[in-house]
Write a protein that holds these residues in place. Sequence first.
Motif, mmCIF file in Angstrom:
data_model
loop_
_atom_site.group_PDB
_atom_site.id
_atom_site.type_symbol
_atom_site.label_atom_id
_atom_site.label_comp_id
_atom_site.label_asym_id
_atom_site.label_seq_id
_atom_site.Cartn_x
_atom_site.Cartn_y
_atom_site.Cartn_z
ATOM 1 N N LEU A 1 11.334 0.772 5.245
ATOM 2 C CA LEU A 1 12.691 1.138 4.840
ATOM 3 C C LEU A 1 13.697 1.080 5.984
ATOM 4 C CD1 LEU A 1 12.083 4.155 2.432
ATOM 5 C CD2 LEU A 1 13.064 1.946 1.824
ATOM 6 N N PHE A 2 13.276 1.511 7.167
ATOM 7 C CA PHE A 2 14.245 1.714 8.239
ATOM 8 C C PHE A 2 14.127 0.729 9.400
ATOM 9 C CE2 PHE A 2 13.888 5.883 6.174
ATOM 10 C CZ PHE A 2 15.221 6.081 5.853
ATOM 11 N N LEU A 3 13.121 -0.127 9.395
ATOM 12 C CA LEU A 3 13.026 -1.160 10.423
ATOM 13 C C LEU A 3 12.958 -2.533 9.767
ATOM 14 C CD1 LEU A 3 10.522 0.391 13.001
ATOM 15 C CD2 LEU A 3 13.014 0.353 13.091
ATOM 16 N N PRO A 4 14.006 -2.930 9.047
ATOM 17 C CA PRO A 4 14.004 -4.231 8.372
ATOM 18 C C PRO A 4 13.952 -5.373 9.380
ATOM 19 C CG PRO A 4 16.213 -3.332 8.428
ATOM 20 C CD PRO A 4 15.298 -2.254 8.937
ATOM 21 N N GLY A 5 13.229 -6.423 9.002
ATOM 22 C CA GLY A 5 13.204 -7.616 9.826
ATOM 23 C C GLY A 5 12.301 -7.534 11.037
ATOM 24 N N GLY A 6 11.835 -6.338 11.390
ATOM 25 C CA GLY A 6 10.983 -6.180 12.552
ATOM 26 C C GLY A 6 9.522 -6.231 12.180
ATOM 27 N N ILE A 7 8.792 -5.248 12.706
ATOM 28 C CA ILE A 7 7.348 -5.269 12.488
ATOM 29 C C ILE A 7 6.985 -4.972 11.043
ATOM 30 C CG2 ILE A 7 7.051 -2.839 13.149
ATOM 31 C CD1 ILE A 7 4.442 -3.677 14.513
ATOM 32 N N GLY A 8 7.741 -4.150 10.359
ATOM 33 C CA GLY A 8 7.466 -3.835 8.960
ATOM 34 C C GLY A 8 6.271 -2.915 8.819
ATOM 35 N N GLY A 9 6.187 -2.240 7.670
ATOM 36 C CA GLY A 9 5.122 -1.279 7.452
ATOM 37 C C GLY A 9 3.746 -1.894 7.429
ATOM 38 N N ASP A 10 3.595 -3.015 6.718
ATOM 39 C CA ASP A 10 2.284 -3.659 6.641
ATOM 40 C C ASP A 10 1.871 -4.220 8.000
ATOM 41 O OD1 ASP A 10 2.116 -3.053 3.981
ATOM 42 O OD2 ASP A 10 2.802 -5.010 3.284
ATOM 43 N N GLY A 11 2.824 -4.831 8.696
ATOM 44 C CA GLY A 11 2.520 -5.363 10.026
ATOM 45 C C GLY A 11 2.109 -4.271 10.991
ATOM 46 N N TYR A 12 2.754 -3.113 10.881
ATOM 47 C CA TYR A 12 2.414 -1.996 11.757
ATOM 48 C C TYR A 12 0.993 -1.517 11.485
ATOM 49 C CZ TYR A 12 2.389 2.590 13.927
ATOM 50 O OH TYR A 12 2.046 3.683 14.683
ATOM 51 N N LYS A 13 0.639 -1.384 10.200
ATOM 52 C CA LYS A 13 -0.717 -0.934 9.859
ATOM 53 C C LYS A 13 -1.768 -1.911 10.386
ATOM 54 C CE LYS A 13 0.686 -0.164 5.590
ATOM 55 N NZ LYS A 13 0.838 0.138 4.161
ATOM 56 N N ILE A 14 -1.494 -3.200 10.227
ATOM 57 C CA ILE A 14 -2.444 -4.212 10.712
ATOM 58 C C ILE A 14 -2.595 -4.122 12.234
ATOM 59 C CG2 ILE A 14 -2.814 -6.696 10.982
ATOM 60 C CD1 ILE A 14 -1.444 -7.016 8.214
ATOM 61 N N PHE B 1 -2.976 -7.138 2.013
ATOM 62 C CA PHE B 1 -2.373 -8.107 1.101
ATOM 63 C C PHE B 1 -2.852 -7.898 -0.328
ATOM 64 C CE2 PHE B 1 -2.797 -12.296 -1.022
ATOM 65 C CZ PHE B 1 -1.446 -12.597 -1.159
ATOM 66 N N TRP B 2 -4.167 -7.705 -0.498
ATOM 67 C CA TRP B 2 -4.681 -7.577 -1.869
ATOM 68 C C TRP B 2 -4.320 -6.231 -2.482
ATOM 69 C CZ3 TRP B 2 -5.162 -11.767 -4.163
ATOM 70 C CH2 TRP B 2 -5.753 -11.843 -5.424
ATOM 71 N N ASP B 3 -4.084 -5.241 -1.645
ATOM 72 C CA ASP B 3 -3.551 -3.978 -2.143
ATOM 73 C C ASP B 3 -2.183 -4.214 -2.774
ATOM 74 O OD1 ASP B 3 -3.309 -0.894 -2.122
ATOM 75 O OD2 ASP B 3 -1.575 -1.516 -0.939
ATOM 76 N N ARG B 4 -1.358 -5.014 -2.118
ATOM 77 C CA ARG B 4 -0.041 -5.353 -2.651
ATOM 78 C C ARG B 4 -0.158 -6.145 -3.957
ATOM 79 N NH1 ARG B 4 5.054 -3.675 -0.486
ATOM 80 N NH2 ARG B 4 4.668 -2.982 1.644
ATOM 81 N N VAL B 5 -1.030 -7.130 -3.955
ATOM 82 C CA VAL B 5 -1.171 -8.001 -5.130
ATOM 83 C C VAL B 5 -1.653 -7.208 -6.338
ATOM 84 C CG1 VAL B 5 -2.451 -9.959 -6.093
ATOM 85 C CG2 VAL B 5 -1.523 -10.099 -3.779
ATOM 86 N N SER B 6 -2.602 -6.309 -6.140
ATOM 87 C CA SER B 6 -3.108 -5.515 -7.260
ATOM 88 C C SER B 6 -1.997 -4.652 -7.848
ATOM 89 C CB SER B 6 -4.285 -4.641 -6.816
ATOM 90 O OG SER B 6 -3.875 -3.686 -5.856
#
Length: 299
Positions: free
Chosen positions: A96-109, A128-133
């Motif tokens: 929500l608050f860091l658009p265009g940067g690392i992003g939530g999914d990127g941070y978790k990875i 990724f598959w969590d998102r797709v489901s």
Amino acid sequence: MTKASSSIKSKALKTAIQLLLTVAALAIVLSKTDTERLTSLIRHAHPGYLLGSLLFFNISKIVNAVRLNRFFLAIGLRLSAWYNLKLYYLGMFYNLFLPGGIGGDGYKIYVLKKNHGLTVMNIFSAVFWDRVSGIFALIFLSALLIIPSSFAALYPGEMLWIWVIAGVSYPLSLLLTWLFYRQFMPVFIVTAFESLVIQATQVISAWFILMAMSATAHQIDYLAIFLISSVATILPLTVGGAGAREVTFFYALNHLGLDVNTGIALSLIFFAISAISSLVGILSKIRHEKSGENAEAVD
């Protein structure tokens, strides 16, 4: 130009584009709505119902964190429920608050690779598959709500296709899981059910917002558009989906001849609830940084 500086410029450009699209979308919508009535709807929303919306929104997020942890376990990554939940909420904040940067999914990875030694592809596959489901559940429930909505009266001939979409959603999800992510087959049924719970509790959260505004008419229509607008926010074109959801509400409600202000108010309040809830993640990280613990692990 170094690779690092090029990456920074690329992220800055992406952030600028997202912010521009968000502002443009909101400006277009707000310029065509009765801002005085919109403000009144939000200001006079019943706080008790808003608390109910906040509660069910966070139930959806807790179930989402549980589902994601189930995918992690399927790739051999064992995280405590509490660690995973805090990491999930921190990811929400970054989205929500860091658009265009690392992003939530990127941070978790990044965090999980650094602290647990798994390959990026393994962790990416789970995230990724969590998102797709979740997308398949969103499409399925969107179709179920469209069928009894005013869209059915406007487009009776197209309802067969809506039934088809609802009917093939989960068989297609099962097929794709078997073809490309077979490691998640043992958890398919339980994660599919959790995906429905996640989307259903978000619909309940939206219903509480409608009740907070005393919007008791055409609730099926508003909730159907709410789910459709959630599909519109999947692509990271705007900041946290802001703007994209409001544009969807504006044009869909105009098409149905319903009150646009109620839909825009619903969307803005839902975004505010998302933002408030995500603060749990960053507050948890700040607390651990102050206590001298590993700031990346948030454990």
